[in-house]
Design a protein around this motif. Structure first.
Motif, PDB file in Angstrom:
ATOM      1  N   GLU A  53      21.381 -16.582 -19.716  1.00 43.48           N
ATOM      2  CA  GLU A  53      22.435 -17.214 -18.906  1.00 43.48           C
ATOM      3  C   GLU A  53      23.793 -16.594 -19.203  1.00 43.48           C
ATOM      4  OE1 GLU A  53      24.742 -21.505 -18.968  1.00 43.48           O
ATOM      5  OE2 GLU A  53      22.578 -21.480 -19.366  1.00 43.48           O
ATOM      6  N   LYS A  66      26.471 -14.655 -16.787  1.00 44.92           N
ATOM      7  CA  LYS A  66      27.797 -15.246 -16.611  1.00 44.92           C
ATOM      8  C   LYS A  66      28.907 -14.279 -17.010  1.00 44.92           C
ATOM      9  CE  LYS A  66      30.500 -19.312 -18.037  1.00 44.92           C
ATOM     10  NZ  LYS A  66      30.476 -20.551 -18.863  1.00 44.92           N
ATOM     11  N   ARG A  67      28.758 -13.598 -18.133  1.00 42.66           N
ATOM     12  CA  ARG A  67      29.829 -12.742 -18.672  1.00 42.66           C
ATOM     13  C   ARG A  67      29.852 -11.346 -18.052  1.00 42.66           C
ATOM     14  NH1 ARG A  67      30.902 -15.407 -23.537  1.00 42.66           N
ATOM     15  NH2 ARG A  67      30.933 -17.604 -22.908  1.00 42.66           N
ATOM     16  N   ASN A  87      21.898 -10.256 -13.953  1.00 43.04           N
ATOM     17  CA  ASN A  87      20.937 -11.357 -13.875  1.00 43.04           C
ATOM     18  C   ASN A  87      19.577 -10.927 -13.341  1.00 43.04           C
ATOM     19  OD1 ASN A  87      21.597 -10.894 -11.238  1.00 43.04           O
ATOM     20  ND2 ASN A  87      22.655 -12.854 -10.934  1.00 43.04           N
TER      21      ASN A  87
END
Length: 310
Positions: free
Chosen positions: A183, A187-188, A192
């Motif tokens: 995750e 996010k960073r 994905n």
């Protein structure tokens, strides 16, 4: 009146290079920064070019300096032959204009050891982009463990943490243990999917150490996979310390921790606990004086030794 003398220390790592300069005629110090120049990664010419550019920038602040005493601690410069080649080239390119130039090149761990103990006995563990351990016995014997680079070693380093974290994400995508790292990577860094990760790592040549702070964050938050990664990497460093102590006869019971990862309290706490489990009576402290200051101390000592010989 003596020749105006300038002392320069350089800490040359894989991610960045730091220069610290001072003259014998003023207390003013100049601190400069440049790109990383690990000798084994960027090569001889690029390493020399980075150092030459920073030194020439420093010289603009000390126009009257005729004598130069320079010590550079360079990541990836563990071989004596490499050290001599870089030192000789720097001496050649900096001697224009009648300057008297002394240059010494050492492994970057040696300047950290000097910064920690000023020539006395002790052990320094460097954990930054890469990792290496250096120790000096009470009799002055020096031994090194690690420093094999990211392909053969660098246990406990930022690169090793980042690589292990990304491997854990890859395993999770393949059906392995779930981890918060997946995750956080999305996010960073916006990664994905399998294709995105492979492209970023292999095609864009992503510096894997950039993922290390995320691994430490996930471990702090209790992610079991990330925590196991950190503990495993720290354990490997401590094992290397045991190997180092087997090489040295008598060592003052103290360990200095240096490198970028020592700015991460969670990492330092994990490493300190491991160290104190096997060496309960040793002092373990994050090094307060930066390695570049150790290089500057060595530059001053080099000139003193040269003067004594003359």
């Amino acid at each position: 009146m003596g020749t105006p003398q300038l002392f320069i220390g350089l800490d040359v790592g894989g991610s960045s290079t730091e220069l610290l300069a001072e003259s014998d005629s003023t207390q003013t110090r100049v601190r400069l920064y440049g790109p990383g120049a690990n000798l084994q990664r960027v090569g001889f010419e690029q390493t020399v070019a980075v150092l030459q550019e920073l030194i020439e920038q420093a010289l603009r602040h000390y126009a009257g300096a005729i004598g130069l005493s320079i010590c550079a601690g360079i990541a990836g410069a563990g071989r004596k032959k490499d050290q001599e080649l870089v030192a000789r080239r720097l001496q050649q390119v900096l001697s224009d204009g009648g300057r008297n130039v002394l240059v010494r090149v050492v492994h970057d761990a040696e300047i950290a050891l000097e910064a920690a103990f000023e020539g006395e006995s002790g052990v320094v563990i460097i954990a930054g982009t890469g990792s290496v351990l250096l120790g000096r016995s009470r009799s002055g014997q020096i031994a090194v463990v690690g420093g094999w680079g990211y392909l053969l070693g660098d246990e406990g380093s930022g690169f090793a943490l980042g690589r292990a974290g990304l491997q854990a994400v890859a395993h999770a995508l393949d059906g392995g243990p779930a981890t918060l790292l997946r995750e956080l990577l999305a996010k960073r860094f916006g990664l994905n999917s399998r294709d995105a990760i492979i492209h970023h790592v292999y095609q864009d040549r992503w510096p894997l150490q950039e993922f290390a702070p995320v691994v430490l964050e996930a471990a702090r938050e209790g992610d079991a996979v990330a925590l196991r990664i950190v503990e495993d990497q720290v354990a490997q460093l401590v094992t290397q310390l045991e190997w180092l102590l087997w090489k040295l006869e008598e060592v003052a019971p103290r360990v200095a921790l240096a490198g970028g990862l020592t700015e991460e309290p969670f990492y330092v706490d994990c490493l300190r606990r491991r160290l104190q489990a096997i060496l309960p009576h040793w002092s373990v402290a994050v090094q307060q004086r930066s390695p570049v200051e150790g290089a500057l101390l060595l530059a001053r000592r080099m000139l003193a030794e040269e003067s004594a010989r003359v």
